[in-house]
Design a protein around this motif. Structure first.
Motif, short mmCIF file in Angstrom:
data_model
loop_
_atom_site.label_atom_id
_atom_site.label_comp_id
_atom_site.label_asym_id
_atom_site.label_seq_id
_atom_site.Cartn_x
_atom_site.Cartn_y
_atom_site.Cartn_z
N HIS A 57 32.96 31.96 21.09
CA HIS A 57 32.36 30.71 21.76
C HIS A 57 34.10 29.66 21.34
O HIS A 57 34.61 28.86 20.28
N ASP A 75 38.45 23.93 36.42
CA ASP A 75 37.41 24.27 37.19
C ASP A 75 37.55 26.04 37.36
O ASP A 75 36.16 26.60 36.96
N SER A 76 38.09 26.84 36.45
CA SER A 76 38.44 28.10 36.17
C SER A 76 37.30 28.15 34.63
O SER A 76 37.23 27.66 33.45
N ARG A 77 36.26 28.71 34.50
CA ARG A 77 35.38 29.23 34.14
C ARG A 77 35.61 31.27 33.83
O ARG A 77 34.60 31.43 33.25
N GLN A 78 36.15 31.45 34.51
CA GLN A 78 36.48 33.13 33.93
C GLN A 78 38.17 33.27 34.31
O GLN A 78 39.00 33.02 35.61
N GLU A 98 34.77 34.46 29.85
CA GLU A 98 34.23 33.62 30.70
C GLU A 98 33.65 32.13 29.58
O GLU A 98 33.89 31.94 28.26
N LYS A 99 33.52 30.60 30.42
CA LYS A 99 33.95 29.18 29.77
C LYS A 99 31.97 28.82 29.79
O LYS A 99 31.82 29.46 30.59
N GLY A 100 31.31 28.75 28.66
CA GLY A 100 30.20 28.23 28.98
C GLY A 100 30.25 26.49 27.85
O GLY A 100 31.36 26.01 28.06
N TRP A 104 35.01 29.25 24.96
CA TRP A 104 34.90 30.65 25.57
C TRP A 104 34.18 31.50 24.92
O TRP A 104 34.27 32.11 24.11
N ARG A 236 33.49 30.20 40.12
CA ARG A 236 33.10 30.15 38.82
C ARG A 236 35.24 30.30 38.81
O ARG A 236 35.68 30.27 37.84
N HIS A 237 35.32 30.64 39.50
CA HIS A 237 37.50 30.31 40.20
C HIS A 237 38.05 31.08 38.93
O HIS A 237 38.64 30.88 38.61
#
Length: 250
Positions: A57, A75-78, A98-100, A104, A236-237
């Motif tokens: 996290h 908007d990138s989550r990876q 990966e972003k939650g 991260w 997840r861009h």
């Protein structure tokens, strides 16, 4: 998501541009760089079992400074972070984040390699260095059948390295993910188009490792590539943030 590669192969072969990848090792594949597996199992913050994941996290992707961090799309989550050992080193550690909702999370890491001469902020064709920067990951493919990729996947024999390359590179392109450096996104990794011109190089991929530096690509184990292909999700861009540690943190 499968993309057929037969038509692409015909176009590439006709143009005499078979595997115009920046990682093409033509003359030998192991000149320069290291053959020690890049300190297999090492992470940037200490030793750990290769491929093991852990939740942390994190507020930001570690060891990436404000300059490059600002280029990661909102908007990138990876993020695939490639931590090069040094500016002239071929050794690297590759980490998937990966972003939650809580920040991260560090999911997986692998020992790997980059360009056999290290890194550059001004990549040119044939310099044997990997480009430093933040690049989208939108397209994949390989000699082997789609292992369950979420990115569009081109399954084609056209990825097979030519026979005059070193034997230890024969499986480099069994799995690949195109790095969107000087290429047209949304096309097969085999597409030879270079929007910024041929002199700026191209064909920079994430691909399978042969034990030493590349001509510009980033390489990790076969199992690592299969994991990435199953994990990277266009929704997840995903992007790659890559460079030697000094430039990453600058």
């Amino acid at each position: 998501m499968r993309r057929e590669g037969g038509a692409i192969w015909a176009v590439v072969a006709a143009a005499g541009l078979v595997l115009v990848a920046g990682c093409g090792d033509g003359a030998g594949g192991t000149a320069g760089g290291s053959d020690d597996g890049a300190g297999k199992g090492k992470r940037p913050d200490g030793p750990a079992r290769e491929g093991s994941g852990r939740s942390m996290h994190l507020k930001n992707v570690p060891e990436v400074g404000a300059a490059l961090r600002s280029k990661i799309p909102a908007d990138s989550r990876q993020v695939v972070a490639v931590y090069g050992k040094g500016p002239d080193s071929a050794d690297a550690t590759v980490v998937l984040y990966e972003k939650g909702a809580k920040g991260w999370d560090r999911k997986e890491s692998w020992a790997g390699h980059n360009g056999r001469r290290g890194w550059t902020l001004d990549h040119h064709e044939g310099d044997k260095r990997s480009p430093v920067g933040v690049f989208a990951l939108t397209d994949a493919g390989g000699v082997l059948a789609d292992p369950g990729a979420k990115l569009p996947y081109t399954h084609s024999a056209a990825f097979t390295p030519p026979p005059y390359w070193s034997k230890n590179t024969r499986h480099d392109f069994d799995y690949v993910v195109a790095v969107n450096y000087n290429r047209v996104k949304g096309t097969s990794p085999l597409d030879p188009t270079r929007p910024e011109g041929q002199a700026k190089g191209g064909g920079i991929w994430l691909h399978m490792d042969h034990g030493s530096g590349t001509s510009g690509c980033v390489s990790i184990s076969k199992s690592g590539m299969a994991t990435l292909l199953r994990a990277l999700d266009p929704a997840r861009h995903p992007v790659v943030v890559m460079g030697d540690k000094a430039r990453l943190s600058g």
